[in-house]
Design an enzyme around this catalytic site. Structure first.
Site, mmCIF file in Angstrom:
data_model
loop_
_atom_site.group_PDB
_atom_site.id
_atom_site.type_symbol
_atom_site.label_atom_id
_atom_site.label_comp_id
_atom_site.label_asym_id
_atom_site.label_seq_id
_atom_site.Cartn_x
_atom_site.Cartn_y
_atom_site.Cartn_z
ATOM 1 N N LYS A 13 65.383 22.030 72.980
ATOM 2 C CA LYS A 13 65.847 21.645 71.798
ATOM 3 C C LYS A 13 66.032 19.900 72.051
ATOM 4 O O LYS A 13 65.898 19.628 73.175
ATOM 5 C CB LYS A 13 67.285 22.238 71.367
ATOM 6 N N ASP B 107 74.978 25.191 73.469
ATOM 7 C CA ASP B 107 73.660 25.327 73.089
ATOM 8 C C ASP B 107 73.169 26.603 72.916
ATOM 9 O O ASP B 107 71.855 26.716 72.437
ATOM 10 C CB ASP B 107 72.829 24.280 74.083
#
Length: 311
Positions: free
Chosen positions: A17, A145
């Protein structure tokens, strides 16, 4: 959850990401910070293969150097597998083989992607039939995350980054990443941010306790407009990362001199992310960075979150 017998091998894949926006709140009494971030999953992937085993183990291969990774119980993929086994009442283990392509300690969530893919792979391997909400709940206990690595796409994260709400994103954004030959510890970068804010308390606005994502970022993502996004990208951790690794400054400048619309340290660094207008620009920038002896890769976003792959 229900548990049926294990299959022979399960392959799951999860993306890295980028935080296209990351605002960090003031340090709290427990030493943590609330954040407001806009995540985008990008096409650098971690591949996890899960095999039946009596105990828990993990091994690594891939396009990045994995020699420094731990393979004991402190590894995030092992923690994810054990957490699922505990919740499901599964008494066996798993052998995880992970092919890594996301930079290690690079601010792109590679370890979180490992954990997300491991949860999905073990759920399928063991037949635990966990719901998406159950997997997300386990993920949130392991790291901020990891829930996003499960869901992918584009999302706003608040709290510690694990309170997710989907964000609309039109089209594709093109990225080039300059990968460092070293890592940065996320806790060390946050500690340096707190010191930076103390040193410059007279010159900068005090950090909010509960930050929010700039509406211009969400508008740019909805519009699929890289120029608009370039103007609104922000990473509060960048100053701290540059303090710890000053050489990243020249990498940022090199990208901006070679066609990047915006250059930013990714997450806690040291990976540097460059937003470019299109695929041709991405290739040109990758060539320029490679000519400067930097390890550069191209990716697009947004992409899907963790999913099973049928080999």
């Amino acid at each position: 959850m229900t548990v049926s017998g294990p299959s022979q091998v399960v392959h799951a894949r999860a993306p890295g990401k980028i935080n296209v926006f990351l605002k960090v709140g003031a340090v709290l009494d427990d030493g943590y910070h609330e954040v407001a971030t806009a995540y985008q999953a990008v096409s650098l992937y971690e591949d996890v293969r899960a095999y039946p085993a009596a105990d828990f183990s993990v091994s690594f291969s891939g396009s990045v150097d994995t020699s420094e990774l731990t393979t004991d119980g402190s590894n995030l993929a092992i923690k994810a597998a054990r957490a699922l086994a505990r919740q499901a009442g599964y008494r066996g283990g798993v052998r995880l083989e992970i092919e890594k392509n996301v930079p290690i300690a690079g601010g792109m969530g590679g370890g979180s992607a490992d954990a997300a893919a491991s949860l999905l792979a073990c759920d399928a391997l063991w037949g635990t039939e966990a719901s998406k909400d159950e997997l997300l709940a386990i993920a949130a206990t392991l790291g901020a995350d990891i829930p996003f690595a499960l869901t992918g796409g584009t999302a706003v994260g608040t709290g510690r980054g694990d309170e997710l709400s989907p964000a609309l994103a039109k089209g594709q954004f093109h990225w080039v990443f300059a990968l460092a030959e070293f890592g940065l510890s996320t806790p060390a970068v946050y500690t340096e941010l707190d010191r930076h804010r103390e040193r410059h308390a007279q010159d900068i606005f005090p950090a909010q306790l509960q930050p929010t994502v700039d509406p211009d970022v969400l508008q740019a993502l909805r519009a699929g407009d890289p120029v608009m996004l370039a103007e609104s990208m922000q990473n509060d951790l960048q100053a701290a990362a540059l303090q710890l690794a000053p050489g990243l400054g020249s990498v940022l400048e090199l990208g901006e001199e070679n066609g990047a619309l915006a250059a930013m340290v990714s997450g806690s660094g040291p990976t540097v992310a460059f937003l470019v207008p299109d695929s041709d620009s991405a290739l040109e920038l990758q060539v320029a960075l490679s000519a400067a002896r930097l390890n550069a890769v191209r990716a697009v976003g947004p992409v899907h979150g963790a999913r099973l792959i049928h080999d």
